[in-house]
Scaffold this motif. Structure first.
Motif, short mmCIF file in Angstrom:
data_model
loop_
_atom_site.label_atom_id
_atom_site.label_comp_id
_atom_site.label_asym_id
_atom_site.label_seq_id
_atom_site.Cartn_x
_atom_site.Cartn_y
_atom_site.Cartn_z
N ASP A 25 0.81 -1.22 0.00
CA ASP A 25 0.00 0.00 0.00
C ASP A 25 0.85 1.27 0.00
OD1 ASP A 25 -2.26 -1.56 -0.01
OD2 ASP A 25 -2.63 -1.40 2.14
N HIS A 29 0.51 4.09 -2.84
CA HIS A 29 0.17 5.47 -2.52
C HIS A 29 1.21 6.42 -3.13
CE1 HIS A 29 -1.82 8.69 -0.35
NE2 HIS A 29 -0.64 9.09 0.11
N VAL A 33 -0.96 7.57 -6.22
CA VAL A 33 -1.67 8.72 -5.64
C VAL A 33 -0.79 9.97 -5.68
CG1 VAL A 33 -2.84 9.64 -3.61
CG2 VAL A 33 -3.03 7.20 -4.17
N GLU A 138 -0.93 7.13 9.91
CA GLU A 138 -1.02 8.18 8.89
C GLU A 138 -0.77 9.56 9.48
OE1 GLU A 138 -1.14 7.51 5.67
OE2 GLU A 138 -1.02 5.42 6.37
#
Length: 246
Positions: A25, A29, A33, A138
């Motif tokens: 992930d 990201h 992203v 996060e």
């Protein structure tokens, strides 16, 4: 503008010139992203005080190779502040975890207080803990923290009492307390523990058990804060009087 930060399992033994592989992930990201491309700089951390500044060497599907240009290792922040957070209702728990992480809490302990509206049991407990841990992770990256906070499993009141007894300075926030948090002397080293009750307040028997174990009952001020913000205000007030905020 600060460089983007990505978390890796470990940076132990990684030196300048090494290549670190970011997968899963985190890599998705970064590539899909944030659209990081070859040659762009970023920061890697393992959440245990170690960090590395590097350049993207190559990208792939859910993979990112980073060439390390600089490394650093930060000492663990002191004093270490643990926050025992009674379970709030709705999404206020994640809000509390997010901002506690940003202001510098070292450890967050979800607490099943007697008057907590939210209840964590079985699968709901697993999902709730996973959400808190993901939120802390996060928020730590967003805050550029190299030491990420620990998020404990759900604690009973007996467990919280044990934590109080084992901590150098323990405070329990209570609106009817006569002592003020501002009047406490904050140790420059060691550990500090802050207990935050639920929306319905800490039950009298819980308060009695916590203070008997050594916690000091304190108020933040004349205002009564929500459970999701009281701990944040307390941690900020405490750390503002230490070298960490100097």
């Amino acid at each position: 503008m600060s460089l983007p930060v990505h978390l890796v399992p470990s940076l132990e033994g990684v030196g300048v010139g090494a290549t670190v592989v970011v997968e899963g992930d985190e890599a998705h990201h970064a590539v899909a992203v944030r659209r990081l491309r070859v040659g762009e700089r970023l920061v890697l951390t393992d959440g245990l005080g170690r960090s590395a500044v590097g350049e993207v060497a190559s990208t792939g599907k859910r993979r990112l190779d980073v060439a390390v240009r600089e490394t650093a290792s930060d000492p663990e922040p002191a004093p270490a502040v643990t926050v025992v957070q009674a379970l709030p209702k709705g999404e206020r728990g994640e809000l509390a975890v997010e901002v506690l992480t940003e202001v510098g809490a070292a450890r967050i302990v979800p607490w099943a207080a007697a008057r907590s509206v939210a209840v964590w049991k079985g699968e709901r407990a697993e999902k709730g803990l996973a959400k808190w841990r993901a939120t802390a992770r996060e928020a730590a990256k967003q805050a550029r923290r190299t030491w990420h906070p620990l998020v404990d499993p759900l604690a009973s009141t007996d467990r919280v009492v044990d934590l109080v007894a084992a901590t150098g300075l323990a405070v329990v926030l209570h609106e009817e307390a006569t002592a003020s948090l501002a009047g406490l002397e904050v140790p420059p080293e060691g550990s500090v523990l802050v207990v935050v009750g639920p929306e319905g307040g800490i039950a009298p028997e819980e308060l009695a058990a916590l203070t008997a174990a050594g916690a000091v009952s304190v108020r933040l001020g004349s205002e009564v804060l929500r459970t999701s913000t009281a701990g944040v205000a307390a941690v900020a007030a405490l750390l503002s009087r230490t070298p960490r905020w100097g």
